[in-house]
Structure formats: structure tokens, C-alpha cells
Design a protein around this motif. Structure first.
Motif, PDB file in Angstrom:
ATOM      1  N   SER A 190      23.038  43.013  40.469  1.00 45.89           N
ATOM      2  CA  SER A 190      23.039  42.391  38.734  1.00 45.89           C
ATOM      3  C   SER A 190      23.056  40.873  38.803  1.00 45.89           C
ATOM      4  N   PHE A 191      22.514  40.314  37.938  1.00 47.26           N
ATOM      5  CA  PHE A 191      22.495  38.675  37.802  1.00 47.26           C
ATOM      6  C   PHE A 191      22.344  38.560  36.406  1.00 47.26           C
ATOM      7  N   HIS A 192      23.513  38.790  35.640  1.00 46.33           N
ATOM      8  CA  HIS A 192      23.401  38.693  34.195  1.00 46.33           C
ATOM      9  C   HIS A 192      23.690  37.190  33.740  1.00 46.33           C
ATOM     10  N   LEU A 193      22.976  36.808  32.539  1.00 53.24           N
ATOM     11  CA  LEU A 193      23.034  35.399  32.172  1.00 53.24           C
ATOM     12  C   LEU A 193      24.037  35.242  31.071  1.00 53.24           C
ATOM     13  N   GLU A 194      25.072  34.331  30.978  1.00 47.65           N
ATOM     14  CA  GLU A 194      25.785  34.347  29.916  1.00 47.65           C
ATOM     15  C   GLU A 194      25.937  32.818  29.270  1.00 47.65           C
ATOM     16  N   LYS A 195      26.369  32.738  28.162  1.00 48.42           N
ATOM     17  CA  LYS A 195      26.843  31.353  27.728  1.00 48.42           C
ATOM     18  C   LYS A 195      27.596  31.552  26.516  1.00 48.42           C
ATOM     19  N   GLY A 196      28.801  30.862  26.483  1.00 45.93           N
ATOM     20  CA  GLY A 196      29.770  31.043  25.811  1.00 45.93           C
ATOM     21  C   GLY A 196      29.432  30.617  24.291  1.00 45.93           C
ATOM     22  N   SER A 197      28.581  29.657  24.002  1.00 46.06           N
ATOM     23  CA  SER A 197      28.349  29.219  22.527  1.00 46.06           C
ATOM     24  C   SER A 197      26.866  28.792  22.531  1.00 46.06           C
ATOM     25  N   VAL A 198      26.030  29.441  21.770  1.00 45.64           N
ATOM     26  CA  VAL A 198      24.665  29.124  22.003  1.00 45.64           C
ATOM     27  C   VAL A 198      24.255  28.327  20.894  1.00 45.64           C
ATOM     28  N   GLN A 199      23.320  27.394  21.259  1.00 50.86           N
ATOM     29  CA  GLN A 199      22.734  26.500  20.049  1.00 50.86           C
ATOM     30  C   GLN A 199      21.646  26.770  19.753  1.00 50.86           C
ATOM     31  N   VAL A 200      20.861  26.321  18.486  1.00 52.58           N
ATOM     32  CA  VAL A 200      19.477  26.561  18.229  1.00 52.58           C
ATOM     33  C   VAL A 200      18.642  26.235  19.083  1.00 52.58           C
ATOM     34  N   SER A 201      18.835  24.947  19.779  1.00 54.03           N
ATOM     35  CA  SER A 201      18.167  24.562  20.948  1.00 54.03           C
ATOM     36  C   SER A 201      17.791  25.502  21.938  1.00 54.03           C
ATOM     37  N   ASP A 202      18.543  26.500  22.232  1.00 54.62           N
ATOM     38  CA  ASP A 202      18.497  27.587  23.354  1.00 54.62           C
ATOM     39  C   ASP A 202      17.564  28.432  23.089  1.00 54.62           C
ATOM     40  N   SER A 203      16.747  28.374  21.748  1.00 56.20           N
ATOM     41  CA  SER A 203      16.024  29.399  21.370  1.00 56.20           C
ATOM     42  C   SER A 203      14.715  29.365  22.444  1.00 56.20           C
ATOM     43  N   ALA A 204      14.512  30.375  23.202  1.00 54.62           N
ATOM     44  CA  ALA A 204      13.491  30.282  24.023  1.00 54.62           C
ATOM     45  C   ALA A 204      13.107  31.902  24.652  1.00 54.62           C
ATOM     46  N   VAL A 205      12.242  31.941  25.675  1.00 51.85           N
ATOM     47  CA  VAL A 205      12.202  33.082  26.263  1.00 51.85           C
ATOM     48  C   VAL A 205      12.780  32.940  28.055  1.00 51.85           C
ATOM     49  N   TYR A 206      13.569  33.894  28.141  1.00 53.05           N
ATOM     50  CA  TYR A 206      14.283  33.799  29.308  1.00 53.05           C
ATOM     51  C   TYR A 206      13.964  34.618  30.535  1.00 53.05           C
ATOM     52  N   PHE A 207      13.752  34.366  31.599  1.00 56.30           N
ATOM     53  CA  PHE A 207      13.037  35.191  32.694  1.00 56.30           C
ATOM     54  C   PHE A 207      14.032  35.391  33.990  1.00 56.30           C
ATOM     55  N   CYS A 208      14.458  36.551  34.086  1.00 56.72           N
ATOM     56  CA  CYS A 208      14.953  36.682  35.392  1.00 56.72           C
ATOM     57  C   CYS A 208      14.144  36.853  36.575  1.00 56.72           C
ATOM     58  N   ALA A 209      14.349  36.127  37.783  1.00 56.10           N
ATOM     59  CA  ALA A 209      13.412  36.449  38.868  1.00 56.10           C
ATOM     60  C   ALA A 209      14.064  36.610  40.319  1.00 56.10           C
ATOM     61  N   LEU A 210      13.467  36.978  41.233  1.00 56.68           N
ATOM     62  CA  LEU A 210      14.208  37.129  42.544  1.00 56.68           C
ATOM     63  C   LEU A 210      13.062  36.781  43.397  1.00 56.68           C
ATOM     64  N   TYR A 211      13.446  36.082  44.792  1.00 56.30           N
ATOM     65  CA  TYR A 211      12.563  35.755  45.772  1.00 56.30           C
ATOM     66  C   TYR A 211      13.181  36.513  47.132  1.00 56.30           C
TER      67      TYR A 211
END
Lengths: 109, 116
Positions: free
Chosen positions: A72-93
Motif C-alpha cells: 500500500s501507499f496511502h496518501l494522507e494530509k492532516g488539514s486540507v485546503q480548498v486549493s487541494d481540490s484536484a484529481v490524485y493519481f497513485c502510480a508505480l514504476y
């Protein structure tokens, strides 16, 4: 083969809420792991990465830890902001690059 | 300076036409890519070029043909455009893919193709 599975969106949070976006992977050996972010109307940007087990990638308040035992490689953030609105992609090489399906995050004021 | 640039940003055309999208990177990278992103944001790799040699060609119709005049440029030519080709196409680049760890890609801003 190599693959990435991330939680389906969309995810809607209020400002200052805690964020978790789950990501698990399938790969042989020791892949490098990434989170990319795509803001509206833009291309993908690297957010953070980890190249070996137990590494923690971090950037802009986001963190993700490479967990080989749970793949696993879970993404976390303790306190999100309006500016964090986006699409997030997990990826591997691992000899080639594989992206997850993306998770849309909307943060409301 | 823009690291990875694409032109045009928007492209509207009719079915059956032939069109090209250009990509240039000034990062000195050896490998360049084309991705297709559909309306649901799903990202699918189409092609990859390493030092002007094709190294990935996923199941893409042969109407799509990448052309790399040098390692800083990777253009995408599309023949006989179809409605299903409507999508956002992203160019990306990276250092030599054989280096393995630390591998990361730099993306262009995308080209939104609309076929009517």
C-alpha cells in the motif's frame, strides 16, 4: 503484471478535514511508488514519491508511506485546503509506469 | 521556461480528418510518452520513445503514429479521426527508463481533442 488500485471518488471534504486516499499495488520485486496531482485544466505534477519499503514521501503537507507488507501507499494530509481540490493519481514504476484510475477530491470552504 | 510543452492546447476537428499534436521537452530527458485521458480521467499510456526508438506500443489503433525527429520532440499524428478519439492527450518525459528507481515523469499541459 503491474497494477495500481486506488479508492474511487469523488471525495468531498470540508476545509481543515483529514484526508486519506487509499492506494494498493501489485508488482513483483520492489517498485517505486508515486502520487501525482492534476489540478483543473492542467497536466499531472509529481506530488511525492518513495523508492523503497518504509520510505515516507512528503510534500505540501501530504504524506505517504511505502508499506511492502500490505502493498500500500496511502496518501494522507492532516488539514486540507480548498486549493487541494484536484484529481490524485497513485502510480508505480517497475520496468514500466502504471497509473491508478485517479481520485477526485473537492474541498469546500 | 516550460519544461514540457504541447501544441495546440485545443483541437476541434471533424471525423475523417488527419491531425497532429506536437510535443517538446527541454529537460534533456531520454524518454518521452503519449497518454490518453478520457472523460472519466482514466489515464492510458499510448506510446513511449527512448532515444528515438519506440519501446512501448499499447493496443492503440494504427491510425495513431508517433514520430520523434530527435529526443527532445515526440509528435503524435492521427489519421481518419473518429468520435471516440475525443480526449485529452498528454505528452510526458523522463530520464532514461532503465535507471529504475527514482523514475518520475514530467507532463505537458495537455491537448484537448474534440472530434465532431
Amino acid at each position: 503484471g503491474n497494477s495500481v488500485t486506488q479508492m474511487e471518488g469523488p471525495v468531498t471534504l470540508s476545509e481543515e478535514a483529514f484526508l486519506t486516499i487509499n492506494c494498493t499495488y501489485t508488482a513483483t520485486g520492489y517498485p517505486s511508488l508515486f502520487w501525482y496531482v492534476q489540478y483543473p485544466g492542467e497536466g499531472l505534477q509529481l506530488l511525492l514519491k518513495a523508492t523503497k519499503a518504509d520510505d515516507k514521501g512528503s510534500n505540501k503537507g501530504f504524506e505517504a508511506t511505502y508499506r511492502k507488507e500490505t502493498t500500500s501507499f496511502h496518501l494522507e494530509k492532516g488539514s486540507v485546503q480548498v486549493s487541494d481540490s484536484a484529481v490524485y493519481f497513485c502510480a508505480l514504476y517497475n520496468n514500466d509506469m502504471r497509473f491508478g484510475a485517479g481520485t477526485r477530491l473537492t474541498v469546500k470552504p | 521556461d516550460t519544461a514540457v510543452s504541447q501544441t495546440p492546447k485545443y483541437l476541434v476537428t471533424q471525423m475523417g480528418n488527419d491531425k497532429s499534436i506536437k510535443c517538446e521537452q527541454n529537460l534533456g530527458h531520454d524518454t518521452m510518452y503519449w497518454y490518453k485521458q478520457d472523460s472519466k480521467k482514466f489515464l492510458k499510456i499510448m506510446f513511449s520513445y527512448n532515444n528515438k526508438e519506440l519501446i512501448i506500443n499499447e493496443t492503440v489503433p494504427n491510425r495513431f503514429s508517433p514520430k520523434s525527429p530527435d529526443k527532445a520532440h515526440l509528435n503524435l499524428h492521427i489519421n481518419s479521426l473518429e468520435l471516440g478519439d475525443s480526449a485529452v492527450y498528454f505528452c510526458a518525459s523522463s530520464q532514461d527508463r532503465k535507471r529504475g528507481w527514482g523514475y518520475e515523469q514530467y507532463f505537458g499541459p495537455g491537448t484537448r481533442l474534440t472530434v465532431t
